[in-house]
Design a protein around this motif. Sequence first.
Motif, PDB file in Angstrom:
ATOM      1  N   THR A 179      49.618   7.779   8.275  1.00  0.00           N
ATOM      2  CA  THR A 179      48.440   8.586   7.982  1.00  0.00           C
ATOM      3  C   THR A 179      47.870   8.196   6.635  1.00  0.00           C
ATOM      4  N   PHE A 180      46.537   8.270   6.541  1.00  0.00           N
ATOM      5  CA  PHE A 180      45.827   8.013   5.296  1.00  0.00           C
ATOM      6  C   PHE A 180      45.093   9.296   4.926  1.00  0.00           C
ATOM      7  N   ASP A 181      45.517   9.951   3.858  1.00  0.00           N
ATOM      8  CA  ASP A 181      44.873  11.181   3.401  1.00  0.00           C
ATOM      9  C   ASP A 181      43.823  10.837   2.356  1.00  0.00           C
ATOM     10  N   ILE A 182      42.569  11.164   2.666  1.00  0.00           N
ATOM     11  CA  ILE A 182      41.445  10.847   1.782  1.00  0.00           C
ATOM     12  C   ILE A 182      40.983  12.135   1.130  1.00  0.00           C
ATOM     13  N   ASP A 183      41.084  12.200  -0.199  1.00  0.00           N
ATOM     14  CA  ASP A 183      40.733  13.426  -0.908  1.00  0.00           C
ATOM     15  C   ASP A 183      39.237  13.600  -1.085  1.00  0.00           C
ATOM     16  N   LEU A 184      38.479  12.526  -1.004  1.00  0.00           N
ATOM     17  CA  LEU A 184      37.026  12.642  -1.145  1.00  0.00           C
ATOM     18  C   LEU A 184      36.424  13.261   0.108  1.00  0.00           C
ATOM     19  N   PRO A 185      35.493  14.220  -0.029  1.00  0.00           N
ATOM     20  CA  PRO A 185      34.864  14.805   1.159  1.00  0.00           C
ATOM     21  C   PRO A 185      33.860  13.843   1.783  1.00  0.00           C
ATOM     22  N   TYR A 186      33.796  13.873   3.120  1.00  0.00           N
ATOM     23  CA  TYR A 186      32.857  13.031   3.861  1.00  0.00           C
ATOM     24  C   TYR A 186      32.067  13.898   4.832  1.00  0.00           C
ATOM     25  N   THR A 187      30.856  13.440   5.139  1.00  0.00           N
ATOM     26  CA  THR A 187      30.011  14.089   6.151  1.00  0.00           C
ATOM     27  C   THR A 187      29.829  13.126   7.316  1.00  0.00           C
ATOM     28  N   ILE A 188      30.267  13.550   8.501  1.00  0.00           N
ATOM     29  CA  ILE A 188      30.150  12.736   9.708  1.00  0.00           C
ATOM     30  C   ILE A 188      29.347  13.532  10.735  1.00  0.00           C
ATOM     31  N   PRO A 189      28.109  13.131  11.050  1.00  0.00           N
ATOM     32  CA  PRO A 189      27.317  13.875  12.038  1.00  0.00           C
ATOM     33  C   PRO A 189      27.867  13.704  13.443  1.00  0.00           C
ATOM     34  N   SER A 190      27.542  14.653  14.298  1.00  0.00           N
ATOM     35  CA  SER A 190      27.985  14.598  15.698  1.00  0.00           C
ATOM     36  C   SER A 190      26.970  13.809  16.505  1.00  0.00           C
ATOM     37  N   ASP A 191      27.004  12.479  16.327  1.00  0.00           N
ATOM     38  CA  ASP A 191      26.026  11.622  16.991  1.00  0.00           C
ATOM     39  C   ASP A 191      26.657  10.479  17.773  1.00  0.00           C
ATOM     40  N   GLY A 192      27.992  10.383  17.776  1.00  0.00           N
ATOM     41  CA  GLY A 192      28.661   9.321  18.515  1.00  0.00           C
ATOM     42  C   GLY A 192      28.535   7.951  17.882  1.00  0.00           C
TER      43      GLY A 192
END
Length: 537
Positions: free
Chosen positions: A342-355
Motif C-alpha cells: 500500500t502507498f499512503d498519500i498524505d496530500l489530498p486529491y480531487t478525482i471527479p466521477s468521470d471514468g
Amino acid sequence: MKHITIYAVLATVLCSQGFTYAQTNQKLNLEKATVFIRGAELISTAKVTFSKGENEFLFTNVAGDVNNESIVVNATNGTVVEGVTFQNNYTATDNVSPRVKELKDSIELMNNRRQPVSNKITTLTEQISILQSNRKVAGENTGLSVAELQKMLDLVGNKMEGYLNQKNKEDDNLKKIDERIAVLKKQLTEEQAKGYQPGGQLLIKFYAKENTTSNITITYIVPNAGWTPTYDIWADDAKGPVKLYYKANIYQNSGVKWNNVNLTLSTGNPQEGMQAPVLSPWYVSFYVPRPVNMYNRTNMATAPMAAYNKSASDETGSAGAMQEQSSMNEYVSVNSEGINTTFDIDLPYTIPSDGQQHLVAIKKYETPATYEYYAAPKADKDAFLLAKITNWQDLNLLPGETNIFYEGTYVGKSYIDTRNTTDTISLSLGRDKKIVVRRERDKKLRSVKTIGSNVREEFAYNIIVRNTRKEAVTIVLQDQMPVSNDKDLVVEDKETAGADYNETTGMLKWPVTLKANETKTIRFGYTLKYPKGKTIQ
C-alpha cells in the motif's frame, strides 16, 4: 378538535417515552479512498445529533452500485445501528458528469445570447412592415406634390435599406447560434448516453439511549474505480544511477466526486475473490463412439465434437507529463509487510466521477544500474543502449508502461513486466547512432555443391561494428543459426566465431569491446545439407 387533541396527547406520550423518530437528511463527508487495482474502499464521516429513542437518517453524497455486503457503519457514544438500506439516487444532480454540466451551461449561455438577437429581428421586421405601409399610403395620396412624394419615397427607401441590412445581419447571427446550440445538444445526448454511475443514498436507523451527538463513520466498497501504475525513468548518462518516478493513473465512476480526499493505493484486488482453488480428481477414459444412424448425418457430424466439448468443459470446471517528485517522498509512506503493498498519500486529491484517468505522483526511487550496448543487425541495423536494474523487487513495482528519458530527452515508451523478469530488468534507453553496425552476406564464401543425392549449400556472414564515440564501449551482438526439425535437413560445419551459442535455439551472442573509433568484424557461417530436388524455405 377532539381528534387533534387525542393525536397531540399520543404524540406527547410517545415523545416522553423516547419512541418517536423522524427521517432526517444528512450529507456525508467523503474523507478517504483506498483504491485497489480494481475497486475502491470509501470512508465517509458525519457528526449527527440524536434524540432519545429511534432516529432515522437518509445519508446522501454516497457512491452508487455499492457492494451491500461491504457496508460498515460505526457510531460513537453508545449509539446503536439498527438497520441499513442502500438505494441508488437517480434524481441527484451532484453526480452528473462534469462534461454534462459543462454542455448544459454552454447551451444555457447560447440561449441567453439568442434571445436578444431574436428580439432585434422581431423589431426590425415590424419597422420594415411599417415602412412598407407608409410607402403604400404615399403612393395612393394624390394630394402630394411630385417633390414631396419623391422626398417621402427617398426617406422610406433609405430607412428600408438600413433595416433590411440589419435584419440580414441578425438573421445570420441567429442561424449561427442555432447551429451551435444544435451541436451542443447532440454532444449532450452522446455524453448522457455514456451511462455515468448515479449516486446513492443510505437509509440508516439508529437507537440512542439519550439525547447525544455521535460521530458516524461509514465504509463501503465500490467496483467502478481502480488504478494502473506508470513510470518515468531518467538516466542522465551511461554511468550513474537511474531515477524512477512511480506514478498512478486513477479512475473512478462511483457516482460521487472524491473532493480533497486522502488516497491510499493498494496492489490488492478484492474482486479476484479470496477462496483458494481446490482440484477434484480428473478421471480419464477411452472414448467410445456412439452408434451412428447412417441416415442421420447430423449425428455423424456432431457426436465427436460434442464429446470433445464435454471433456473440455469438464477440465475447465475442475480448474476454476513528468513532474519533479523529490518532495513527494515526504508525503507517501509504503507498507509492504502484508500480502499487498500500500502507498499512503498524505496530500489530498480531487478525482471527479468521470471514468477518466487522473495522474497521481507516488514515489521517487534512485537505483544503481549497469549499462551495455546491444545490437541484432539481422532485425535492426541500429545499436541500442540498455540499462539493467537489479534488486528491483525492493521497489514494489507492478507491470506498467514506462516513459524513458535519456540525457534529458524523451526517447520513447517501454514496458516493465515484473511477471516475466527474474533478477534483472532491462530497459532500452534508445538508439545510439554513434555505434554503426552492418550485417552482410559474404558472397566469396557462398557455394552450392551437389554430392550424390544431396545438396550442400554454404552460408557465411560478416558483422561489421564501428565505434565512433570518443570513449571505449562494450556491445553485445546477437545473431542466429537455423535450427532444423527435419532429419533430412541438416545444419553442419557451424562456425560460431567464439560466440556464446545455444544449440537448442540457434542463438549466437558476442560481447565485443571497441576502443574509440575502432572497427571490428565478426565472421560466422554454416552449411545446409538436404536432398536434391528439395527447396529450402
